[in-house]
Design an enzyme around this catalytic site. Structure first.
Site, short mmCIF file in Angstrom:
data_model
loop_
_atom_site.label_atom_id
_atom_site.label_comp_id
_atom_site.label_asym_id
_atom_site.label_seq_id
_atom_site.Cartn_x
_atom_site.Cartn_y
_atom_site.Cartn_z
N ARG A 198 -0.39 9.62 -0.64
CA ARG A 198 -1.53 10.11 -1.41
C ARG A 198 -1.41 11.58 -1.81
O ARG A 198 -1.79 11.95 -2.92
CB ARG A 198 -2.81 9.91 -0.60
CG ARG A 198 -3.17 8.45 -0.51
CD ARG A 198 -4.37 8.22 0.37
NE ARG A 198 -4.69 6.79 0.37
CZ ARG A 198 -5.63 6.24 1.12
NH1 ARG A 198 -6.35 7.01 1.93
NH2 ARG A 198 -5.86 4.95 1.07
N GLN A 219 -7.54 15.23 3.07
CA GLN A 219 -6.89 14.40 2.05
C GLN A 219 -7.71 14.27 0.77
O GLN A 219 -8.90 13.95 0.83
CB GLN A 219 -6.65 13.01 2.62
CG GLN A 219 -5.97 12.07 1.64
CD GLN A 219 -5.42 10.84 2.33
OE1 GLN A 219 -6.15 9.90 2.63
NE2 GLN A 219 -4.14 10.87 2.64
N GLU A 223 -6.20 2.18 -3.28
CA GLU A 223 -4.77 2.15 -3.51
C GLU A 223 -4.28 0.71 -3.67
O GLU A 223 -3.20 0.47 -4.22
CB GLU A 223 -4.13 2.74 -2.24
CG GLU A 223 -2.87 3.46 -2.41
CD GLU A 223 -2.63 4.30 -1.16
OE1 GLU A 223 -3.43 5.23 -0.90
OE2 GLU A 223 -1.66 4.03 -0.45
N LEU A 227 -14.40 5.90 -4.72
CA LEU A 227 -13.02 5.52 -4.45
C LEU A 227 -12.60 4.28 -5.23
O LEU A 227 -13.33 3.30 -5.31
CB LEU A 227 -12.89 5.23 -2.95
CG LEU A 227 -11.48 5.00 -2.45
CD1 LEU A 227 -10.67 6.28 -2.56
CD2 LEU A 227 -11.51 4.52 -1.02
N HIS A 237 -11.49 13.01 0.35
CA HIS A 237 -11.58 11.68 0.93
C HIS A 237 -11.58 11.64 2.45
O HIS A 237 -12.40 10.95 3.05
CB HIS A 237 -10.41 10.85 0.39
CG HIS A 237 -10.40 9.42 0.83
ND1 HIS A 237 -11.47 8.59 0.62
CD2 HIS A 237 -9.46 8.68 1.44
CE1 HIS A 237 -11.18 7.39 1.10
NE2 HIS A 237 -9.99 7.42 1.61
N HIS A 253 -7.83 11.87 -2.18
CA HIS A 253 -7.33 10.56 -2.60
C HIS A 253 -7.08 10.63 -4.10
O HIS A 253 -7.92 11.13 -4.84
CB HIS A 253 -8.37 9.49 -2.27
CG HIS A 253 -7.87 8.09 -2.43
ND1 HIS A 253 -7.56 7.55 -3.65
CD2 HIS A 253 -7.62 7.13 -1.51
CE1 HIS A 253 -7.14 6.30 -3.47
NE2 HIS A 253 -7.17 6.03 -2.19
N PHE A 279 0.85 -1.19 0.00
CA PHE A 279 0.00 0.00 0.00
C PHE A 279 0.89 1.23 0.00
O PHE A 279 2.04 1.16 0.42
CB PHE A 279 -0.88 0.00 1.26
CG PHE A 279 -2.35 0.07 0.96
CD1 PHE A 279 -3.04 -1.05 0.53
CD2 PHE A 279 -3.05 1.27 1.10
CE1 PHE A 279 -4.39 -0.97 0.25
CE2 PHE A 279 -4.40 1.34 0.82
CZ PHE A 279 -5.08 0.22 0.40
#
Lengths: 594, 240
Positions: A286, A240, A255, A252, A367, A242, A120
């Site tokens: 991110r 954030q 990731e 979404l 996000h 994303h 990730f």
């Protein structure tokens, strides 16, 4: 028309039934009489939309250590996270993930039967600097499994739920907490929940923006209520984006797609992350990837001249780059179906794009709130730069700011945050309730918020909630997005001030009591507007770039002046900014390179 | 394109009988979902229209509805699918059947969740956890055995499309059996017997007449009828 007010008494009241609220409920109910109050049925909570995984240094597939997870988290946060809290997060992640497995959570398995893990963004082996397999997963619906498992355990343990009760106020008398006020959606009646302790686990406020991965219900209720009741908001400028939301829709795309080998490709067919993060490329943090996408689009490298780039996980493309990198593993169509089934379903349903055969059009999507209600590592809410605790008030999950995410959260760490700090807050609440007294309710504890509801219900102005919300989302997207400047942030503040004035003249259609979602959406808009204003104000003040807060006019990080947390207080109709130091531990701030 | 939207409306505070709300919507994108259409009505035409929704991408399970006579999630049903190439389309939206309507598209979910809770939908294992403080082991094959039924989001699309449930609402229904299946076929779970006692009851799996409406209705593509059949087999054989 007279409205009924019902009163209930519990030791502890937990507002919100996502991962943090349910984890807290399981632990608090071992030592206290607990009520969980949620405006949604618990299984509708947005924890269920989390996809890729929960980070924990189990080391099931390769060497890993919690200290490496801690370093990655601090680096990811652009050194704004409090390092004592990060140590708690990453150390307890390991035992908490094992505990979830013991509760029955159906993780995917390695051939030996252990919990399976994958790569990730931003998670590395600190020695080799290469990506490490740390994200424990159940296909691409890890959050769904966490939410279901915790709810199941709450049923097993007979936790009291008040489903579809919308919490609208906190009862605070000086520096004590006495309970909350809620509206029962089915009847429209007001309910006062009298208690010794209250916890907010109400999630984020992504609905301030136009393109967001967040559910419609993520309107920041808990944070706004606390702000109105004298609790400052911490680090609100850090929100954030994303990198990989479905173009226009914002849904979404985990990731985990890039963890499995997926790559970002611009309109010229280039794998552009090689320029921005030479070492870990598409698996950079991110904020870094979102900025790169934005810059590519600005430079005219969007696909077909539009505001998106491609995320390509087709085996052909992925295997080409794996071979180039000298890796032996290969991706197959079956692996995509097996490891990313929901992603495949989303893109097929909403885009008519089959990710096995074609690249997916993506753009950054609003996000996650790194900031929120300031707490210590036991979920206790703090009121000022001296870390003064407000006894009996708790927060956990996205709505809280411990701070473990600092200026930018690493993927998988939201789920870790929920379960680790949800659990700690639950334990602390049970302990607190054993020694605390049930203080009396003030007279007419619901009067203030009932008056606000009557104002909205009887409003005669011509402003409609939906129209104001659209304008708020537009100004936040245009002016408080991936890149910011003093000018843009001023524009946002001007627009938001105007919207606040118009909100005073709001008018709704539904004057009934039962399931009056028209009324409640209008009230929710009030929460969003306040949090949007705090976000823009906090962002305008921070004259540096750090993590998710990127200023075109102040492109460098400035540790000398800005290695500190923002606290925004609401005083009457005014906001006041204050700052508190960051807790530094093993890791001194360094330049952040991926 | 144009959509003629017909929505079953009901508000007991205003009038005791349900009625049809009719809305002509122009400039609809084929990529709009039925939820987008309902929001457009609520936000620009009539704010009293009431419905449940949250995630808007098919994972929270809030907005199961009867759309052109078939159960689906409003957020996952795109206009293009209903229009089938035509430039104008009629779409009819009603609340799911078999549960009491409270207001417009909102039904009473309590009986549904009562059935859910009845099957003991939680992990049971009283054996000590591994002494090394780590996870219980489970082979990928054992994990795959119940994967399909872990996907359930409790939206009630299956149960409220089931004629056996319509005929007798004491039947626990497909969603509850899916939940039971998720645990019965989990090699780590020890609640096998207790759970089989519930689903083997008069109002358990034997009410299923293998009609397949549930499988067709499931927005998560769970093979619901197959899961029910597997539970029936476990009951007759005493084995999983």
């Amino acid at each position: 028309m007279s409205i009924k007010i019902h009163t209930h008494a519990f030791d502890a009241i937990i507002v919100g039934a996502g991962g943090a609220g349910l984890m807290a409920a399981l632990y608090a109910s071992r030592g206290a009489n607990v009520a969980v109050i949620s405006k949604l049925y618990p299984t509708r909570s947005h924890t269920g939309a989390a996809q890729g995984g929960i980070g924990a240094a189990l080391g099931n597939l390769e060497e890993d250590r919690w200290e490496w997870h801690a370093y990655d988290t601090v680096k990811g946060s652009d050194y704004l996270a409090d390092q004592d809290a990060v140590d708690v997060l990453c150390r307890e992640a390991v035992e908490t993930v094992v505990e979830l497995e013991h509760m029955g959570l159906p993780f995917d398995r390695t051939p030996e039967g252990k919990i399976s893990q994958r790569r990730f963004g931003g998670h590395t082996n600190n020695e080799t600097k290469k990506p490490v397999m740390r994200a424990c997963h159940a296909a691409d619906r890890t959050g769904h499994m966490i939410l279901q498992t915790l709810y199941q355990q709450c049923i097993k343990n007979k936790v009291n739920f008040f489903d579809e009760y919308h919490v609208v106020d906190l009862i605070r008398v000086d520096n004590t907490v006495r309970g909350i006020v809620a509206v029962c959606l089915a009847t429209g009646d007001f309910h006062v929940f009298h208690g010794k302790a209250v916890m907010f686990a109400t999630g984020g406020w992504g609905r301030c923006w136009e393109v967001t991965s967040n559910a419609h219900s993520l309107t920041g209720d808990g944070a706004a209520i606390c702000l109105r009741r004298g609790v400052p908001m911490e680090d609100m400028e850090f929100f954030q984006f994303h990198p990989t939301g479905i173009f226009k829709l914002g849904i979404l795309i985990t990731e985990g797609v890039r963890g499995e080998g997926g790559v970002l490709i611009n309109g010229k067919g280039e794998r552009f992350m090689e320029k921005y993060a030479p070492t870990i490329k598409d698996l950079a943090s991110r904020d870094v990837v979102s900025r790169a996408i934005y810059l590519e689009i600005q430079a005219g490298n969007g696909v077909n001249g539009q505001n998106y780039v491609h995320l390509d996980v087709t085996p052909e493309t992925v295997n080409k780059y794996l071979a180039e990198a000298g890796e032996t593993r290969r991706l197959t169509a079956e692996m995509i179906e097996q490891k990313l089934p929901d992603i495949a379903d989303f893109t097929r349903t909403y885009l008519g794009v089959d990710p096995v055969k074609e690249p997916m059009p993506i753009q950054p999507t609003a996000h996650y709130a790194m900031g929120g209600i300031p707490t210590d590592v036991d979920g206790c809410v703090i009121l000022d730069a001296a870390n003064t605790v407000l006894d009996g008030l708790y927060a956990a999950g996205e709505t809280a700011c411990v701070s473990v995410h600092g200026a930018n959260r690493l993927g998988t760490n939201s789920l870790v945050d929920l379960v680790v700090f949800g659990r700690r807050a639950g334990v602390h609440m049970a302990h607190y309730c054993r020694q605390a007294e049930l203080l009396p309710l003030p007279d007419n504890p619901a009067a203030g918020v009932m008056a606000e509801f009557e104002r909205i219900r009887n409003g005669k102005g011509d402003a409609k909630a939906a129209a104001l919300r659209t304008r708020m989302q537009k100004t936040m997207t245009d002016n408080v997005g991936v890149f910011r400047t003093a000018h843009l942030l001023q524009q946002a503040q001007d627009d938001l001030r105007e919207l606040r004035q118009e909100y005073a003249n709001i008018q709704i259609d539904d004057n009934g009591r039962q399931f009056n979602t028209d009324l409640l959406e209008a009230w929710e808009l009030g929460c969003l507007l306040e949090l949007a204003e705090v976000t823009a104000l906090s962002a305008a003040a921070r004259e540096e770039s750090r993590g998710g807060h990127a200023r075109d006019d102040f492109p460098q990080r400035d540790d000398e002046q800005w290695l500190k947390h923002t606290l925004c207080h609401k005083e009457g109709d005014q906001y006041r900014l204050d700052y508190k130091p960051v807790v530094i531990g093993r890791y001194q701030p360094q330049e952040r390179v991926y | 394109m144009q959509v003629k939207l017909r929505v079953r409306r009901f508000n007991p505070e205003k009038q005791p009988k349900p009625w049809w709300g009719e809305y002509t919507l122009d400039n609809v994108s084929p990529n709009d979902s039925v939820l987008d259409l309902l929001h457009r009505v609520k936000w620009t035409i009539d704010g009293t229209l009431s419905l449940r929704r949250s995630c808007a991408h098919g994972v929270c399970g809030s907005d199961a509805m009867r759309i052109n006579g078939v159960n689906a999630l409003a957020c996952k049903m795109l206009v293009a699918r209903l229009a089938d190439g035509r430039d104008s389309v009629k779409i009819q939206v009603e609340p799911i059947l078999g549960l009491r309507v409270l207001k417009d598209l909102i039904v009473d979910m309590e009986p549904f969740f009562d059935h859910y809770r009845a099957v003991l939908p939680y992990f049971m294992n009283n054996s000590p956890a591994p002494a090394n403080g780590r996870e219980r082991l489970q082979s990928p094959e054992d994990r795959a055995r119940f994967d399909d039924t872990t996907k359930c989001i409790l939206c009630a699309a299956c149960t409220t499309s089931c004629p056996s449930f319509w005929a007798n609402d004491r039947y626990v229904g497909p969603a509850a059996i899916v939940q039971a299946h998720r645990f019965i076929f989990d090699s780590r779970d020890e609640g096998f017997q207790e759970r089989l006692d519930v689903v083997g009851d008069t109002f358990g799996v034997w009410r299923c007449r293998t009609i397949f409406n549930c499988t067709n209705a499931c927005p998560r593509d769970i093979e619901v009828t197959k899961a029910i059949a597997e539970v029936k087999m476990a009951l007759t054989s005493g084995e999983v």
